[in-house]
Motif scaffolding. Structure first.
Motif, PDB file in Angstrom:
ATOM      1  N   TYR A  72       0.853  -1.205   0.000  1.00 21.29           N
ATOM      2  CA  TYR A  72       0.000   0.000   0.000  1.00 21.29           C
ATOM      3  C   TYR A  72       0.883   1.248   0.000  1.00 21.29           C
ATOM      4  O   TYR A  72       0.586   2.235  -0.678  1.00 21.29           O
ATOM      5  CB  TYR A  72      -0.910   0.020   1.230  1.00 21.29           C
ATOM      6  CG  TYR A  72      -2.106  -0.889   1.151  1.00 21.29           C
ATOM      7  CD1 TYR A  72      -2.974  -0.855   0.056  1.00 21.29           C
ATOM      8  CD2 TYR A  72      -2.396  -1.789   2.185  1.00 21.29           C
ATOM      9  CE1 TYR A  72      -4.084  -1.687  -0.008  1.00 21.29           C
ATOM     10  CE2 TYR A  72      -3.505  -2.620   2.128  1.00 21.29           C
ATOM     11  CZ  TYR A  72      -4.344  -2.572   1.028  1.00 21.29           C
ATOM     12  OH  TYR A  72      -5.446  -3.394   0.967  1.00 21.29           O
ATOM     13  N   LYS A  73       1.972   1.201   0.758  1.00 25.46           N
ATOM     14  CA  LYS A  73       2.875   2.354   0.814  1.00 25.46           C
ATOM     15  C   LYS A  73       3.633   2.542  -0.492  1.00 25.46           C
ATOM     16  O   LYS A  73       3.950   3.674  -0.879  1.00 25.46           O
ATOM     17  CB  LYS A  73       3.845   2.208   2.001  1.00 25.46           C
ATOM     18  CG  LYS A  73       3.154   2.434   3.342  1.00 25.46           C
ATOM     19  CD  LYS A  73       4.129   2.571   4.493  1.00 25.46           C
ATOM     20  CE  LYS A  73       3.409   2.986   5.768  1.00 25.46           C
ATOM     21  NZ  LYS A  73       4.331   3.189   6.903  1.00 25.46           N
ATOM     22  N   LYS A  74       3.923   1.440  -1.175  1.00 25.13           N
ATOM     23  CA  LYS A  74       4.539   1.553  -2.504  1.00 25.13           C
ATOM     24  C   LYS A  74       3.566   2.229  -3.470  1.00 25.13           C
ATOM     25  O   LYS A  74       3.972   3.038  -4.307  1.00 25.13           O
ATOM     26  CB  LYS A  74       4.901   0.159  -3.032  1.00 25.13           C
ATOM     27  CG  LYS A  74       6.151  -0.457  -2.400  1.00 25.13           C
ATOM     28  CD  LYS A  74       6.464  -1.797  -3.048  1.00 25.13           C
ATOM     29  CE  LYS A  74       7.720  -2.406  -2.447  1.00 25.13           C
ATOM     30  NZ  LYS A  74       8.075  -3.702  -3.093  1.00 25.13           N
ATOM     31  N   ALA A  75       2.291   1.871  -3.327  1.00 22.08           N
ATOM     32  CA  ALA A  75       1.270   2.501  -4.174  1.00 22.08           C
ATOM     33  C   ALA A  75       1.212   3.995  -3.898  1.00 22.08           C
ATOM     34  O   ALA A  75       1.159   4.819  -4.825  1.00 22.08           O
ATOM     35  CB  ALA A  75      -0.094   1.857  -3.913  1.00 22.08           C
ATOM     36  N   LEU A  76       1.253   4.375  -2.615  1.00 21.73           N
ATOM     37  CA  LEU A  76       1.194   5.790  -2.234  1.00 21.73           C
ATOM     38  C   LEU A  76       2.437   6.561  -2.674  1.00 21.73           C
ATOM     39  O   LEU A  76       2.341   7.738  -3.021  1.00 21.73           O
ATOM     40  CB  LEU A  76       1.024   5.913  -0.718  1.00 21.73           C
ATOM     41  CG  LEU A  76      -0.380   5.613  -0.192  1.00 21.73           C
ATOM     42  CD1 LEU A  76      -0.347   5.343   1.306  1.00 21.73           C
ATOM     43  CD2 LEU A  76      -1.323   6.761  -0.507  1.00 21.73           C
ATOM     44  N   ALA A  77       3.573   5.890  -2.683  1.00 24.98           N
ATOM     45  CA  ALA A  77       4.803   6.545  -3.127  1.00 24.98           C
ATOM     46  C   ALA A  77       4.705   6.945  -4.600  1.00 24.98           C
ATOM     47  O   ALA A  77       5.269   7.956  -5.031  1.00 24.98           O
ATOM     48  CB  ALA A  77       5.999   5.622  -2.919  1.00 24.98           C
ATOM     49  N   ASN A  78       3.957   6.165  -5.364  1.00 28.66           N
ATOM     50  CA  ASN A  78       3.796   6.448  -6.792  1.00 28.66           C
ATOM     51  C   ASN A  78       2.572   7.305  -7.087  1.00 28.66           C
ATOM     52  O   ASN A  78       2.527   7.996  -8.104  1.00 28.66           O
ATOM     53  CB  ASN A  78       3.703   5.135  -7.573  1.00 28.66           C
ATOM     54  CG  ASN A  78       5.049   4.454  -7.736  1.00 28.66           C
ATOM     55  OD1 ASN A  78       5.831   4.816  -8.599  1.00 28.66           O
ATOM     56  ND2 ASN A  78       5.329   3.501  -6.860  1.00 28.66           N
ATOM     57  N   LYS A  79       1.594   7.225  -6.198  1.00 29.60           N
ATOM     58  CA  LYS A  79       0.387   8.038  -6.387  1.00 29.60           C
ATOM     59  C   LYS A  79      -0.080   8.549  -5.016  1.00 29.60           C
ATOM     60  O   LYS A  79      -0.928   7.934  -4.361  1.00 29.60           O
ATOM     61  CB  LYS A  79      -0.721   7.211  -7.052  1.00 29.60           C
ATOM     62  CG  LYS A  79      -1.940   8.029  -7.434  1.00 29.60           C
ATOM     63  CD  LYS A  79      -2.996   7.154  -8.103  1.00 29.60           C
ATOM     64  CE  LYS A  79      -4.237   7.977  -8.440  1.00 29.60           C
ATOM     65  NZ  LYS A  79      -5.305   7.138  -9.030  1.00 29.60           N
ATOM     66  N   PRO A  80       0.464   9.666  -4.561  1.00 31.37           N
ATOM     67  CA  PRO A  80       0.151  10.188  -3.225  1.00 31.37           C
ATOM     68  C   PRO A  80      -1.322  10.491  -2.979  1.00 31.37           C
ATOM     69  O   PRO A  80      -1.738  10.618  -1.829  1.00 31.37           O
ATOM     70  CB  PRO A  80       0.989  11.469  -3.155  1.00 31.37           C
ATOM     71  CG  PRO A  80       2.092  11.252  -4.125  1.00 31.37           C
ATOM     72  CD  PRO A  80       1.469  10.484  -5.247  1.00 31.37           C
ATOM     73  N   SER A  81      -2.120  10.628  -4.035  1.00 29.89           N
ATOM     74  CA  SER A  81      -3.543  10.944  -3.854  1.00 29.89           C
ATOM     75  C   SER A  81      -4.411   9.702  -3.669  1.00 29.89           C
ATOM     76  O   SER A  81      -5.626   9.802  -3.577  1.00 29.89           O
ATOM     77  CB  SER A  81      -4.064  11.725  -5.063  1.00 29.89           C
ATOM     78  OG  SER A  81      -3.949  10.961  -6.250  1.00 29.89           O
ATOM     79  N   MET A  82      -3.809   8.527  -3.594  1.00 30.30           N
ATOM     80  CA  MET A  82      -4.570   7.288  -3.441  1.00 30.30           C
ATOM     81  C   MET A  82      -5.009   7.112  -1.986  1.00 30.30           C
ATOM     82  O   MET A  82      -4.448   6.320  -1.217  1.00 30.30           O
ATOM     83  CB  MET A  82      -3.738   6.086  -3.913  1.00 30.30           C
ATOM     84  CG  MET A  82      -4.528   4.802  -4.039  1.00 30.30           C
ATOM     85  SD  MET A  82      -3.526   3.407  -4.649  1.00 30.30           S
ATOM     86  CE  MET A  82      -3.695   3.612  -6.417  1.00 30.30           C
ATOM     87  N   GLY A  83      -6.018   7.851  -1.593  1.00 29.63           N
ATOM     88  CA  GLY A  83      -6.491   7.836  -0.213  1.00 29.63           C
ATOM     89  C   GLY A  83      -6.996   6.495   0.267  1.00 29.63           C
ATOM     90  O   GLY A  83      -6.916   6.175   1.465  1.00 29.63           O
ATOM     91  N   THR A  84      -7.521   5.678  -0.636  1.00 24.13           N
ATOM     92  CA  THR A  84      -8.037   4.359  -0.234  1.00 24.13           C
ATOM     93  C   THR A  84      -6.939   3.495   0.390  1.00 24.13           C
ATOM     94  O   THR A  84      -7.209   2.665   1.248  1.00 24.13           O
ATOM     95  CB  THR A  84      -8.644   3.607  -1.436  1.00 24.13           C
ATOM     96  OG1 THR A  84      -7.708   3.628  -2.524  1.00 24.13           O
ATOM     97  CG2 THR A  84      -9.945   4.248  -1.886  1.00 24.13           C
ATOM     98  N   ALA A  85      -5.688   3.692  -0.037  1.00 26.26           N
ATOM     99  CA  ALA A  85      -4.581   2.923   0.534  1.00 26.26           C
ATOM    100  C   ALA A  85      -4.413   3.253   2.021  1.00 26.26           C
ATOM    101  O   ALA A  85      -4.168   2.364   2.844  1.00 26.26           O
ATOM    102  CB  ALA A  85      -3.292   3.216  -0.228  1.00 26.26           C
ATOM    103  N   TYR A  86      -4.565   4.532   2.373  1.00 21.77           N
ATOM    104  CA  TYR A  86      -4.496   4.924   3.789  1.00 21.77           C
ATOM    105  C   TYR A  86      -5.641   4.291   4.582  1.00 21.77           C
ATOM    106  O   TYR A  86      -5.445   3.840   5.723  1.00 21.77           O
ATOM    107  CB  TYR A  86      -4.569   6.442   3.923  1.00 21.77           C
ATOM    108  CG  TYR A  86      -3.281   7.166   3.625  1.00 21.77           C
ATOM    109  CD1 TYR A  86      -2.115   6.873   4.328  1.00 21.77           C
ATOM    110  CD2 TYR A  86      -3.223   8.172   2.660  1.00 21.77           C
ATOM    111  CE1 TYR A  86      -0.933   7.551   4.073  1.00 21.77           C
ATOM    112  CE2 TYR A  86      -2.046   8.851   2.387  1.00 21.77           C
ATOM    113  CZ  TYR A  86      -0.899   8.534   3.100  1.00 21.77           C
ATOM    114  OH  TYR A  86       0.272   9.202   2.843  1.00 21.77           O
TER     115      TYR A  86
END
Length: 463
Positions: free
Chosen positions: A362-376
């Motif tokens: 999930y953090k790898k996803a956020l590193a590439n797309k910081p606006s991916m709030g669902t990961a948080y």
């Protein structure tokens, strides 16, 4: 004396001739123009547009190439008039004047005029004030987007551009494929803008939460990033609603089935068709398998590897699917697409109960797309679900919910469409966290180190 008189006459003649030559050959050096421009600009600088109007239009008429400032101040002047206009007829008249002014600026100062900005502004004014046809309004936006996409900015303008295309498609003047192509392109542009703004929010929020005060400039930057990301979030929701049933499986499958034989060697078409069917979860249809096989044969890539992973998942071959997904993520070059693959892997791991590995992805996803709030939100739910397992005593077990709430709140800050959900989720977690009385009964505790797979420290809030 006579010689002196003749010299004065001759000098006067030469000066006069020079002045005429300046007016005819190069008006930018004419003293009268320079003076008039100076008067106009000084009034415009202090927003005294009434006084600025006459000299400004004089410079515009007599020396259109004098300075780009003529058009910059002219636009501000007309914008001011537009704001004060009370009737539709008056607004339309001023909007037309603005359009003419923008075109004049481009004609005289092409290197100092951004085409993407200019054409999209013209298109938006035409749409807002009902100038021209749907086709002519769309044409301005289309010129902006195809000729200078980098400078086509503004959430509202992106939505209007897409809206007009859908209207033309409904009228039978554009193909459904045109709608899909622009949808994909605009969505990608919006996500890039969202990620850029979300990165700013995440960095400045983290700085603020660490106890470092933000400068006035940083506070303004944080505020503007929030406003912009909220606008882009609304536009994305708007275009998704506008495309509506057009992109459902019941429309996609017959459309692509009918096109398949003629397009099965067209790599771009295969990519678009497979991507759209995947996005709309039409992967159970045999057509999807045909698309993936044809695409993988024509051009093996990150996308084909991802689709092979989806097919493996359908067969419950999870380890094989994860292998495909990891390879796809390595091959991907677009951060937003890489993020989607990492998110898919994280979802698989979460479902299997492998929370630590899931959080990593999930953090790898956020590193590439910081606006991916669902990961948080997903990380928050895993942390909350582990409260009993990761706390050493009652207080620390309940403190886990503070950490979960922090992650939930982050979701809302980077993705405004999740604001309500994130806020409700955080409130639910905070209700389970230690109360004010609990904190009072445990004096001296300012932070709690949480064990097991979580391995994070959470600050005790001031309730």
């Amino acid at each position: 004396m006579k010689t002196k008189f003749l010299f004065i006459i001759a000098s006067g003649f030469i000066l006069g001739t020079t002045s005429i030559r300046a007016q005819v050959g190069d008006c930018t050096k004419d003293n009268a123009i320079i003076t008039t421009a100076s008067i106009a600009y000084e009034h415009a600088k202090v927003k005294n547009y009434e006084a600025a109007e006459e000299p400004l239009w004089k410079v515009r008429k007599e020396c259109p190439g004098y300075s780009v400032a003529t058009y910059q101040y002219g636009q501000k002047l007309l914008d001011n008039k537009l704001d004060k206009a009370t009737t539709d007829a008056e607004k339309t008249k001023i909007a037309n004047e603005l359009i003419v002014l923008l075109k004049e600026r481009y004609a005289n100062f092409p290197s100092k005029t951004k085409k993407g900005d200019m054409y999209s502004d013209i298109g938006q004014m035409m749409y807002d004030y009902k100038i021209g046809t749907t086709e002519s309004q769309f044409a301005e936006f289309d010129k902006a987007y195809t000729e200078d996409k980098a400078n086509f900015k503004g959430a509202k303008k992106l939505y209007t551009y897409f809206y007009l295309l859908v209207e033309l498609q409904d009228a039978g003047k554009k193909d459904l494929q045109d709608v899909f192509d622009l949808y994909d392109d605009i969505t990608e542009k919006i996500e890039e803008e969202e990620s850029d703004k979300a990165k700013t929010i995440a960095e400045l929020t983290e700085k603020e939460e660490s106890g470092t005060a933000l400068s006035a400039k940083e506070k303004k930057k944080l505020k503007n990033a929030g406003i912009n990301i909220n606008a882009y979030s609304k536009v994305k929701a708007g275009i998704n609603q506008k495309i509506g049933a057009r992109a459902d499986c019941e429309n996609l499958i017959p459309l692509y089935t009918g096109q398949f034989e003629a397009k099965k060697t067209d790599v771009n078409w295969l990519k678009g068709a497979a991507s759209r069917m995947s996005a709309k979860d039409c992967t159970d249809d045999p057509l999807f398998i045909k698309l993936v096989e044809a695409l993988n044969k024509a051009e093996p890539s990150a996308k084909t590897t991802y689709y092979l992973g989806l097919l493996a998942m359908k067969k419950n071959q999870n380890s094989k699917a994860r292998e495909y997904f990891n390879k796809s993520a390595q091959l991907e070059t677009k951060p937003s697409d890489k993020a989607k693959v990492y998110y898919k892997i994280a979802e698989m791991l979460k479902k299997q109960g492998s929370y630590s590995n899931a959080r990593s992805y999930y953090k790898k996803a956020l590193a590439n797309k910081p606006s991916m709030g669902t990961a948080y939100l997903r990380i928050a739910s895993m942390i909350a679900a582990s409260a009993n397992d990761c706390g050493a005593d009652v207080f620390s077990k309940r403190a886990v919910y503070w950490l979960a709430a922090n992650y939930a709140n982050k979701a809302g800050s980077v993705d405004p469409s999740l604001k309500k959900t994130a806020s409700g989720t955080a409130s639910n977690y905070n209700a389970k966290a230690p109360s004010k009385t609990d904190i009072f009964n445990n004096p001296g505790i300012t932070s709690v180190k949480i064990g097991c797979w979580i391995g994070e420290t959470v600050k005790v809030p001031k309730l």
